[in-house]
Design a protein around this motif. Sequence first.
Motif, PDB file in Angstrom:
ATOM      1  N   UNK A  26       0.840  -1.206   0.000  1.00 48.72           N
ATOM      2  CA  UNK A  26       0.000   0.000   0.000  1.00 48.72           C
ATOM      3  C   UNK A  26       0.875   1.256   0.000  1.00 48.72           C
ATOM      4  N   UNK A  27       0.428   2.282  -0.715  1.00 48.87           N
ATOM      5  CA  UNK A  27       1.191   3.532  -0.817  1.00 48.87           C
ATOM      6  C   UNK A  27       1.404   4.216   0.530  1.00 48.87           C
ATOM      7  N   UNK A  28       0.585   3.870   1.519  1.00 49.46           N
ATOM      8  CA  UNK A  28       0.723   4.516   2.820  1.00 49.46           C
ATOM      9  C   UNK A  28       1.981   4.068   3.560  1.00 49.46           C
ATOM     10  N   UNK A  29       2.564   2.947   3.136  1.00 47.66           N
ATOM     11  CA  UNK A  29       3.730   2.420   3.835  1.00 47.66           C
ATOM     12  C   UNK A  29       5.015   2.985   3.213  1.00 47.66           C
ATOM     13  N   UNK A  30       5.549   4.012   3.852  1.00 50.69           N
ATOM     14  CA  UNK A  30       6.759   4.682   3.390  1.00 50.69           C
ATOM     15  C   UNK A  30       7.679   4.965   4.572  1.00 50.69           C
ATOM     16  N   UNK A  31       8.897   5.390   4.273  1.00 52.45           N
ATOM     17  CA  UNK A  31       9.863   5.835   5.281  1.00 52.45           C
ATOM     18  C   UNK A  31      10.068   4.797   6.391  1.00 52.45           C
ATOM     19  N   UNK A  32      10.283   3.561   5.983  1.00 54.32           N
ATOM     20  CA  UNK A  32      10.590   2.505   6.941  1.00 54.32           C
ATOM     21  C   UNK A  32       9.395   1.871   7.617  1.00 54.32           C
ATOM     22  N   UNK A  33       8.196   2.354   7.323  1.00 55.22           N
ATOM     23  CA  UNK A  33       6.989   1.761   7.906  1.00 55.22           C
ATOM     24  C   UNK A  33       6.427   0.740   6.928  1.00 55.22           C
ATOM     25  N   UNK A  34       6.215  -0.474   7.409  1.00 50.96           N
ATOM     26  CA  UNK A  34       5.553  -1.486   6.590  1.00 50.96           C
ATOM     27  C   UNK A  34       4.277  -1.940   7.300  1.00 50.96           C
ATOM     28  N   UNK A  35       3.612  -2.908   6.715  1.00 49.46           N
ATOM     29  CA  UNK A  35       2.338  -3.377   7.272  1.00 49.46           C
ATOM     30  C   UNK A  35       2.498  -3.841   8.708  1.00 49.46           C
ATOM     31  N   UNK A  36       3.558  -4.617   8.986  1.00 46.62           N
ATOM     32  CA  UNK A  36       3.755  -5.140  10.336  1.00 46.62           C
ATOM     33  C   UNK A  36       4.012  -4.021  11.345  1.00 46.62           C
ATOM     34  N   UNK A  37       4.900  -3.103  10.985  1.00 50.12           N
ATOM     35  CA  UNK A  37       5.245  -2.024  11.909  1.00 50.12           C
ATOM     36  C   UNK A  37       4.054  -1.121  12.165  1.00 50.12           C
ATOM     37  N   UNK A  38       3.247  -0.903  11.140  1.00 51.43           N
ATOM     38  CA  UNK A  38       2.038  -0.087  11.301  1.00 51.43           C
ATOM     39  C   UNK A  38       1.095  -0.727  12.319  1.00 51.43           C
ATOM     40  N   UNK A  39       0.942  -2.038  12.231  1.00 49.14           N
ATOM     41  CA  UNK A  39       0.070  -2.740  13.179  1.00 49.14           C
ATOM     42  C   UNK A  39       0.694  -2.741  14.573  1.00 49.14           C
ATOM     43  N   UNK A  40       2.004  -2.963  14.642  1.00 52.98           N
ATOM     44  CA  UNK A  40       2.690  -2.950  15.945  1.00 52.98           C
ATOM     45  C   UNK A  40       2.504  -1.620  16.662  1.00 52.98           C
ATOM     46  N   UNK A  41       2.465  -0.527  15.912  1.00 53.50           N
ATOM     47  CA  UNK A  41       2.288   0.803  16.496  1.00 53.50           C
ATOM     48  C   UNK A  41       0.928   0.951  17.183  1.00 53.50           C
ATOM     49  N   UNK A  42      -0.031   0.131  16.768  1.00 54.45           N
ATOM     50  CA  UNK A  42      -1.382   0.208  17.324  1.00 54.45           C
ATOM     51  C   UNK A  42      -1.726  -0.973  18.227  1.00 54.45           C
ATOM     52  N   UNK A  43      -0.798  -1.909  18.337  1.00 56.65           N
ATOM     53  CA  UNK A  43      -1.074  -3.153  19.064  1.00 56.65           C
ATOM     54  C   UNK A  43      -0.673  -3.016  20.537  1.00 56.65           C
ATOM     55  N   UNK A  44      -1.505  -3.521  21.474  1.00 62.16           N
ATOM     56  CA  UNK A  44      -2.816  -4.152  21.267  1.00 62.16           C
ATOM     57  C   UNK A  44      -3.997  -3.225  21.551  1.00 62.16           C
ATOM     58  N   UNK A  45      -3.741  -2.052  22.130  1.00 61.51           N
ATOM     59  CA  UNK A  45      -4.841  -1.241  22.663  1.00 61.51           C
ATOM     60  C   UNK A  45      -5.612  -0.444  21.620  1.00 61.51           C
ATOM     61  N   UNK A  46      -5.025  -0.253  20.435  1.00 65.94           N
ATOM     62  CA  UNK A  46      -5.723   0.530  19.413  1.00 65.94           C
ATOM     63  C   UNK A  46      -5.900  -0.286  18.140  1.00 65.94           C
ATOM     64  N   UNK A  47      -6.152  -1.565  18.317  1.00 64.83           N
ATOM     65  CA  UNK A  47      -6.264  -2.450  17.166  1.00 64.83           C
ATOM     66  C   UNK A  47      -7.454  -2.083  16.291  1.00 64.83           C
ATOM     67  N   UNK A  48      -8.477  -1.458  16.850  1.00 64.71           N
ATOM     68  CA  UNK A  48      -9.646  -1.057  16.058  1.00 64.71           C
ATOM     69  C   UNK A  48      -9.298   0.008  15.030  1.00 64.71           C
ATOM     70  N   UNK A  49      -8.136   0.667  15.190  1.00 67.91           N
ATOM     71  CA  UNK A  49      -7.712   1.696  14.233  1.00 67.91           C
ATOM     72  C   UNK A  49      -7.098   1.101  12.971  1.00 67.91           C
TER      73      UNK A  49
END
Length: 250
Positions: free
Chosen positions: A131-154
């Motif tokens: 996805x185009x949103x994943x740039x500057x060292x952020x990938x799908x996994x890191x994006x989810x890790x940033x919200x895990x576990x308390x903001x998983x609904x985001x």
Amino acid sequence: MSNGSLERWLYHLEGGRFRLNLSDRIRIAMEIAEGMAYLHHYCFVQVIHRDLKPNNVLLGDDMTSYIADFGLPNIIFGNSVDSLTSIDALKGSVGYIAPEYGIGGKLTTKGDVYSYGILILELFTRRRPTDDMFTEGINLQKWIEMHFPNRISDVVDNCLLIDAHESGTSMVIECLTQFMQIGLFCTRESPQERPDMTEIVERLNTIRGAFLDTPKTPQLPIDISPFLDNTRDINMAGSGNNEGSSTSTS
């Protein structure tokens, strides 16, 4: 297959009746895991798929999942995997290839586990790893890790949150959190830290029993040697055309 690919259901079908609900996605995740566990651990030879992604998961008349596109797999006899190079391993699809293959790592079943983890994260977030949103060292996994576990609904697919209002928000969020955890576990940087597919099947069966109240004993195919024998005959004849080949995960 009459219902096309998982890719089609995630991204190219609109409207309520075409949505994959939570129970659909749990079942699909389970069936893919069972199929991969068979290829890795129960087949009379070990098969590494190398290109597991939503476009290579097909759905039959009853929405049963099938692992498809065996154009890239390696059938491993004994220690023959040792002769495979990192160039062999890099064959696959961008976003789903295990990171160790980029630095000369050997081809192993843990590479498929990584791809499965990406597929699981994609299945429940409806976000491609490219996805185009994943740039500057952020990938799908890191994006989810940033919200895990308390903001998983985001990060999860909004359609699943709509389902949450119907079946109990806290229970659905807990289920989604557990799937995100499995996906993150499968996509760890070190292949040694990833589970194997039999462990994943056991964990998914527990989740399925807890949230769908339908625990299921994994039903793995007994033998696919006739399929492999036919494939060998075709290859020896020089055809090399594997289109349409698939192995059921039911």
